[in-house]
Design a protein around this motif. Structure first.
Motif, mmCIF file in Angstrom:
data_model
loop_
_atom_site.group_PDB
_atom_site.id
_atom_site.type_symbol
_atom_site.label_atom_id
_atom_site.label_comp_id
_atom_site.label_asym_id
_atom_site.label_seq_id
_atom_site.Cartn_x
_atom_site.Cartn_y
_atom_site.Cartn_z
ATOM 1 N N ASN A 19 0.840 -1.183 0.000
ATOM 2 C CA ASN A 19 0.000 0.000 0.000
ATOM 3 C C ASN A 19 0.876 1.233 0.000
ATOM 4 N N ALA A 20 0.321 2.308 -0.494
ATOM 5 C CA ALA A 20 1.000 3.593 -0.451
ATOM 6 C C ALA A 20 -0.002 4.621 0.041
ATOM 7 N N VAL A 21 0.510 5.604 0.741
ATOM 8 C CA VAL A 21 -0.317 6.709 1.191
ATOM 9 C C VAL A 21 -0.281 7.758 0.092
ATOM 10 N N LEU A 22 -1.446 8.137 -0.389
ATOM 11 C CA LEU A 22 -1.562 9.155 -1.427
ATOM 12 C C LEU A 22 -1.976 10.458 -0.765
ATOM 13 N N ILE A 23 -1.147 11.473 -0.891
ATOM 14 C CA ILE A 23 -1.408 12.778 -0.284
ATOM 15 C C ILE A 23 -1.729 13.766 -1.397
ATOM 16 N N THR A 24 -2.951 14.281 -1.380
ATOM 17 C CA THR A 24 -3.367 15.282 -2.356
ATOM 18 C C THR A 24 -3.359 16.636 -1.668
ATOM 19 N N THR A 25 -2.596 17.559 -2.218
ATOM 20 C CA THR A 25 -2.432 18.883 -1.623
ATOM 21 C C THR A 25 -2.888 19.944 -2.613
ATOM 22 N N THR A 26 -3.805 20.780 -2.165
ATOM 23 C CA THR A 26 -4.252 21.911 -2.972
ATOM 24 C C THR A 26 -3.516 23.155 -2.501
ATOM 25 N N VAL A 27 -2.938 23.885 -3.457
ATOM 26 C CA VAL A 27 -2.174 25.098 -3.155
ATOM 27 C C VAL A 27 -3.039 26.296 -3.533
ATOM 28 N N ASN A 28 -3.292 27.174 -2.554
ATOM 29 C CA ASN A 28 -4.087 28.373 -2.781
ATOM 30 C C ASN A 28 -3.238 29.613 -2.556
ATOM 31 N N LEU A 29 -3.340 30.545 -3.481
ATOM 32 C CA LEU A 29 -2.747 31.864 -3.316
ATOM 33 C C LEU A 29 -3.909 32.821 -3.093
ATOM 34 N N GLY A 30 -4.201 33.098 -1.838
ATOM 35 C CA GLY A 30 -5.397 33.874 -1.522
ATOM 36 C C GLY A 30 -6.622 33.062 -1.913
ATOM 37 N N THR A 31 -7.407 33.585 -2.859
ATOM 38 C CA THR A 31 -8.599 32.871 -3.327
ATOM 39 C C THR A 31 -8.360 32.132 -4.633
ATOM 40 N N VAL A 32 -7.143 32.215 -5.175
ATOM 41 C CA VAL A 32 -6.806 31.575 -6.446
ATOM 42 C C VAL A 32 -6.185 30.206 -6.185
ATOM 43 N N GLU A 33 -6.720 29.176 -6.827
ATOM 44 C CA GLU A 33 -6.126 27.839 -6.723
ATOM 45 C C GLU A 33 -4.983 27.753 -7.723
ATOM 46 N N LEU A 34 -3.763 27.686 -7.203
ATOM 47 C CA LEU A 34 -2.592 27.643 -8.069
ATOM 48 C C LEU A 34 -2.325 26.241 -8.608
ATOM 49 N N ALA A 35 -2.395 25.232 -7.733
ATOM 50 C CA ALA A 35 -2.007 23.889 -8.160
ATOM 51 C C ALA A 35 -2.620 22.826 -7.269
ATOM 52 N N THR A 36 -2.633 21.612 -7.813
ATOM 53 C CA THR A 36 -2.959 20.413 -7.049
ATOM 54 C C THR A 36 -1.782 19.467 -7.205
ATOM 55 N N VAL A 37 -1.246 19.038 -6.074
ATOM 56 C CA VAL A 37 -0.066 18.185 -6.066
ATOM 57 C C VAL A 37 -0.438 16.853 -5.431
ATOM 58 N N GLN A 38 -0.091 15.756 -6.105
ATOM 59 C CA GLN A 38 -0.292 14.423 -5.530
ATOM 60 C C GLN A 38 1.066 13.783 -5.319
ATOM 61 N N THR A 39 1.294 13.349 -4.098
ATOM 62 C CA THR A 39 2.525 12.655 -3.744
ATOM 63 C C THR A 39 2.168 11.313 -3.126
ATOM 64 N N SER A 40 3.055 10.350 -3.280
ATOM 65 C CA SER A 40 2.825 9.041 -2.675
ATOM 66 C C SER A 40 3.949 8.741 -1.693
ATOM 67 N N LEU A 41 3.572 8.097 -0.616
ATOM 68 C CA LEU A 41 4.503 7.732 0.449
ATOM 69 C C LEU A 41 4.390 6.235 0.669
ATOM 70 N N ASP A 42 5.499 5.541 0.581
ATOM 71 C CA ASP A 42 5.494 4.102 0.784
ATOM 72 C C ASP A 42 5.007 3.766 2.183
ATOM 73 N N ASP A 43 4.145 2.779 2.270
ATOM 74 C CA ASP A 43 3.512 2.386 3.528
ATOM 75 C C ASP A 43 4.526 1.989 4.596
ATOM 76 N N SER A 44 5.669 1.481 4.181
ATOM 77 C CA SER A 44 6.673 1.032 5.154
ATOM 78 C C SER A 44 7.327 2.197 5.897
ATOM 79 N N LEU A 45 7.201 3.416 5.382
ATOM 80 C CA LEU A 45 7.815 4.576 6.032
ATOM 81 C C LEU A 45 6.966 5.137 7.168
#
Length: 193
Positions: free
Chosen positions: A36-62
């Protein structure tokens, strides 16, 4: 007597092929492990503007391994999966720089540090630096390379990260490994018979 030796030889061949099939099955089971991996979805906001969506994965063993903060630069199983910038959609964005950090002993806190530098074909540059431990230097901007000016900038607390944490099953090369080993076993068996 010769017939008896032939019969024993045939039985030994059958036992050998049965033993080979058992070893092949055991080896295939070694490759069929999934993780399994942990999927982290991060939304980046600059004030009221959504700049980006970032998805990172983290190995379950960590998770809860005592390693503390890990970075995508560490090459330990914390990786970028996707970086989507809505304003650059269709403009072939290219990521010049990316780094994220997470505390593996407190995964639910999400991404604690994030920086990226992305340029697209439309002449736009998207820059972000966020450190949730010290929001004093947080900065995000959208820069027009053709006119040489900042279109939008945000500082300190106007730059926010909103993370959600989930798990996803990561298939290891199990199916390919099973088929490859089974095919190799069949080829070897046909050549010997």
């Amino acid at each position: 007597m010769l017939r008896l030796y032939k019969k024993i030889g045939e039985v030994m061949k059958k036992i050998k092929s049965l033993f080979s099939a058992a070893i092949l099955s055991c080896c295939a089971l070694l490759f069929s492990a999934s993780s399994n991996a942990v999927l982290i979805t991060t939304t980046v906001n600059l004030g009221t503007v959504e700049l980006a969506t970032v998805q990172t994965s983290l190995d379950d063993s960590l998770i809860d391994s005592g390693m503390g903060v890990v970075s995508t630069y560490d090459m330990v199983g914390f990786d970028l999966v996707d970086l989507y910038i809505p304003l650059a959609d269709g403009w072939n964005p290219y990521t010049w720089d990316f780094e994220a950090m997470i505390d593996v002993d407190n995964v639910m806190a999400g991404v604690e540090y994030l920086t990226f530098d992305v340029e697209d074909d439309g002449g736009w540059l998207y820059y972000l630096y966020v450190d949730l431990m010290s929001t004093y230097d947080n900065y995000g901007s959208i820069y027009d390379l053709y006119s040489g000016g900042y279109v939008f900038e945000a500082f300190e607390d106007d730059v926010t990260l909103v993370s959600s944490v989930g798990t996803v099953a990561v298939s290891e090369p199990a199916v390919f490994g099973l088929f490859a080993m089974a095919f190799a076993g069949l080829v070897l068996r046909r050549r010997r018979v």
